[in-house]
Design an enzyme around this catalytic site. Structure first.
Site, mmCIF file in Angstrom:
data_model
loop_
_atom_site.group_PDB
_atom_site.id
_atom_site.type_symbol
_atom_site.label_atom_id
_atom_site.label_comp_id
_atom_site.label_asym_id
_atom_site.label_seq_id
_atom_site.Cartn_x
_atom_site.Cartn_y
_atom_site.Cartn_z
ATOM 1 N N ASP B 323 -35.188 -9.338 10.910
ATOM 2 C CA ASP B 323 -35.774 -10.668 10.775
ATOM 3 C C ASP B 323 -37.124 -10.610 11.497
ATOM 4 O OD1 ASP B 323 -34.902 -13.663 10.031
ATOM 5 O OD2 ASP B 323 -35.987 -13.737 11.916
ATOM 6 N N HIS B 324 -37.718 -11.735 11.723
ATOM 7 C CA HIS B 324 -38.910 -11.805 12.567
ATOM 8 C C HIS B 324 -38.579 -12.654 13.792
ATOM 9 C CE1 HIS B 324 -41.079 -11.108 8.565
ATOM 10 N NE2 HIS B 324 -41.326 -10.047 9.298
ATOM 11 N N LYS B 477 -35.560 -16.693 9.844
ATOM 12 C CA LYS B 477 -34.851 -16.869 8.565
ATOM 13 C C LYS B 477 -35.466 -16.010 7.472
ATOM 14 C CE LYS B 477 -33.740 -20.500 11.181
ATOM 15 N NZ LYS B 477 -34.429 -20.988 12.389
ATOM 16 N N HIS B 478 -35.899 -14.815 7.847
ATOM 17 C CA HIS B 478 -36.407 -13.837 6.891
ATOM 18 C C HIS B 478 -35.435 -12.659 6.917
ATOM 19 C CE1 HIS B 478 -40.539 -15.598 8.229
ATOM 20 N NE2 HIS B 478 -39.922 -16.400 7.373
ATOM 21 N N ILE B 479 -34.476 -12.684 6.010
ATOM 22 C CA ILE B 479 -33.360 -11.746 6.079
ATOM 23 C C ILE B 479 -33.752 -10.449 5.384
ATOM 24 C CG2 ILE B 479 -30.933 -11.392 5.535
ATOM 25 C CD1 ILE B 479 -30.733 -14.505 5.311
#
Lengths: 181, 544
Positions: B323-324, B477-479
């Protein structure tokens, strides 16, 4: 389309952002919002409603929508068993001081139940909700007074107040006049 | 021919990756059947869900998207023991995504930073992480197609574009959106420190309609939903796909991917909302459920030929979850910045994500969050006990003079950051995903010696009188990473076209394939990979 209760001249008008929104989808959405489906209004007698609006207008020197007030007092009637007495008591304090604005009498409200209730009423109008919590009742979104304090600058999210690429403008200093609402 | 039970290509998921692939296959003349776990809803319903949510929880995107019992997704009001995502480890892999027709682009910000050539060569250049199996030049044309497909606006001035290294073969289809007064001031302040706050490339219509959608008019509600669809989201394409012949099944939860004796994919099975099972056959299958549901489904589908799960001979399915990780500096200033005018994210400092320091620690990207601040400050102002003019002035001051500056970091692929199947089950009796997560020393070191020191300098230059920093990393929320791409079948799940190494007719495109995260939001790269997959699928179908 969203309507605001009254303009400064007392004339019913369509809001600027309501005009800008347009579109059938948002038309339907705005109507749904005005119905406020999270609240089903129960019967609160007209006398109590009148007293509640009277108190609200003493606590807040802005235009207040009676339809929103009806939702707040409906909730209050379930939460505060001695609602009518508290309304009367705070109003009496204000009248005793011949108060024209909240600053004239708020300090005279005794700490405890009465002052807590007065703060709750103010909070309800400004936040549009019964509390900060997830399960709060929602009285209004777009008419929550918090947004009125910044309506000359800040968008109420989902109700754009400018137009395509029209949000560049000089920054507004804090010394700028408070919007009238 | 497409029926309710069969099609040339079966696509699981109706988010942006599935939608983009579906349209390309339909245009090529193939029948397409799409299966969505969750419901299909109208934009008005989502907007009203959000407007009717209490002010204090409007920051929780899930209030606009209540999950259905058969298609759970993370909800903000879950107790940990009841939550859909079962989490463990030093850091919480707490995500938000939605299982609705149209997928999670419903609530993305539209931010579309490309990777840099360097982002794809971490191992070669800095000795950390993995190199991608493809290079930037290979991906570039797919980025251009993505920018045109989604309608991504951006600056025409080469000096303001990202990345600065690597080629750009075509301009953005629309000009950059203008900065708000606060963003303009933030840009001046960044410049005084030697940093360039540049216009973000974003999937939002700039000053003009595009793709049948209207121009952005600054509703400041990109997250959790654009009320007028000026921001691209995949829901806006569904009607068009249906007109082109796609069949769309909703409220249909795929729970098994079935292989045949040749170890090709034969069918998928799904439960409807009445818990009845159905089977769908096809010639080729695309899993586009998102980077978390894809590995879950593959692991759930283990069979005698694939005892670790479908597509998992490498044992890499569900590993390398990324993720970030972000830290937010909430800054109180003397001068007003007035966040909340225009789109919610409109600019960023990207150059801080690049450099030789990446051999030692992660890079970071800084952004000025342009969300209207009323919902963040109102209750704090009320708690001060103010009334009358003093209350009005305090709300106005706090709205104008507070701002969030976010540092979003990269992480390295770590096989121990792993999704497995929990022994806890959902409403359908399917296992919930369990994710163990640790952002790692590489990222933690960045926060200590790099990102937070820069963030504090920015805050100081903004004239901060108070700075509050998130006590822990939050997820963006960057999977990414759970079905990682590589040339070697022994240590990766998919090839350069996001085709499973193990099953020639199974494609798993999207964020799961990404071998590095860089710092910028992942969707543009997910879609570029999806378009590359679609090219490969069309070619493969031609052979079939």
């Amino acid at each position: 389309m969203t309507r605001q209760p009254k303009d400064l001249n007392g004339t019913l008008m369509m809001s600027r952002r309501g005009i800008l929104l347009g579109g059938a989808t948002l038309f339907a959405g705005s109507i749904a919002a005005s119905l406020c489906p999270t609240l089903a209004l129960a019967a609160v007698d007209a006398g109590t409603q009148g007293q509640f609006m009277k108190l609200s207008n003493l606590l807040i020197q802005h235009q207040l929508n009676p339809a929103v007030g009806a939702r707040i007092v409906d909730m209050a009637s379930g939460e505060y068993k001695n609602l009518a007495q508290m309304l009367d008591a705070i109003i009496a304090i204000a009248e005793k001081k011949n108060a024209a604005q909240v600053e004239d009498f708020f300090a005279d409200i005794p700490d405890g139940e009465l002052k807590d209730f007065a703060h709750w009423v103010i909070s309800a109008w400004y936040s549009g909700c019964s509390s900060e919590k997830r399960n709060a009742a929602v009285f209004t979104y777009e008419e929550a007074l918090t947004f009125r304090t910044t309506s000359d600058v800040v968008t109420i999210p989902s109700y754009g107040l400018s137009g395509p690429n029209l949000w560049t403008r000089p920054n507004v200093p804090l010394s700028a006049p408070m919007p009238r609402f | 021919m497409v029926t309710k039970n069969s099609a040339d290509v079966v696509i699981v998921g109706t988010g942006v990756v599935g939608v983009v692939i579906a349209e390309q296959l339909l245009d090529a003349g193939h029948s397409v059947l799409m299966i969505e776990a969750g419901p299909r809803v109208t934009r008005a319903e989502v907007v009203e869900n959000w407007r009717n949510a209490p002010l204090g929880v409007k920051g929780d995107t899930s209030v606009a998207y209540p999950s259905r019992p058969w298609a759970p997704h993370p909800m903000g009001n879950e107790k940990p023991e009841d939550a859909y995502l079962q989490l463990s480890g030093p850091d919480s892999y707490a995500q938000t995504f939605i299982r609705y027709a149209g997928g999670s682009t419903w609530h993305w910000a539209g931010t579309s930073w490309r990777l840099t050539p360097e982002d794809m060569r971490l191992k070669s250049l800095y000795g950390v992480g993995r190199d991608w199996a493809i290079d930037y030049d290979t991906l570039e044309s797919y980025y251009v197609r993505t920018e045109n497909k989604l309608g991504i606006c951006g600056p025409s001035d080469r000096g303001l574009q990202w990345p600065q290294t690597g080629a750009r073969s075509a301009p953005y289809p629309m000009p950059a959106l203008p900065f708000s007064p606060g963003e303009t001031r933030f840009t001046e302040i960044a410049k005084s420190l030697g940093y360039n706050n540049i216009p973000v490339a974003q999937a939002r219509n700039s000053g003009m309609p595009y793709d049948g959608r209207p121009a952005c008019c600054g509703n400041n509600n990109c997250v959790p939903v654009c009320p007028v669809a000026a921001k691209y989201d995949a829901e806006t394409a569904l009607h068009r796909l249906e007109k082109k012949g796609a069949t769309l099944l909703v409220d249909s939860v795929v729970y098994k991917v079935e292989t045949n004796a040749q170890n090709k994919i034969e069918a998928v099975s799904y439960y409807d909302q009445h818990k009845e099972s159905h089977r769908i056959t096809g010639k080729l299958f695309v899993l586009a459920c998102n980077g978390l549901e894809n590995p879950k489904l593959l692991l759930m589908s283990k069979d005698d030929r694939n005892p670790n799960g479908v597509a998992n001979s490498s044992d890499q399915v569900g590993r390398n979850m990324m993720d970030h990780p972000q830290l937010t500096l909430t800054v109180t200033t003397k001068e007003p910045f007035w966040s909340g005018v225009g789109p919610v994210v409109n600019s960023g400092i990207m150059e801080t994500s690049q450099g030789s320091f990446r051999s030692e620690h992660a890079g970071a990207y800084f952004r000025y969050n342009n969300f209207a601040r009323n919902r963040f400050v109102t209750f704090a102002a009320l708690k001060k006990g103010l009334v009358g003019k003093a209350l009005d002035e305090e709300i106005r001051r706090m709205t104008a003079c507070t701002a969030d500056v976010v540092a979003a970091h990269e992480v390295l692929p770590d096989p121990n950051n792993r999704l497995t199947l929990s022994d806890k089950t959902d409403w359908l009796g399917l296992p919930k995903p369990h994710i163990h997560y640790d952002v790692g020393e590489y990222t933690r070191r960045s926060a200590e010696v790099y990102s937070l020191p820069i963030g504090k300098r920015i805050a100081e230059a903004m004239g901060a009188t108070d700075v509050k920093i998130s006590p822990k990393f939050n997820q963006s929320k960057h999977i990414m990473g759970g079905t990682i791409m590589g040339n070697e079948a022994s240590n990766s799940v998919v090839d350069v076209d996001c085709r499973s190494h193990d099953h020639e007719n199974l494609f798993i495109p999207g964020g799961g394939a990404m071998a590095s995260t860089a710092c910028g939001n992942s969707t543009i790269t997910m879609v570029a990979l999806a378009i590359k997959s679609a090219d490969a699928i069309v070619e493969q179908m031609r052979g079939a």
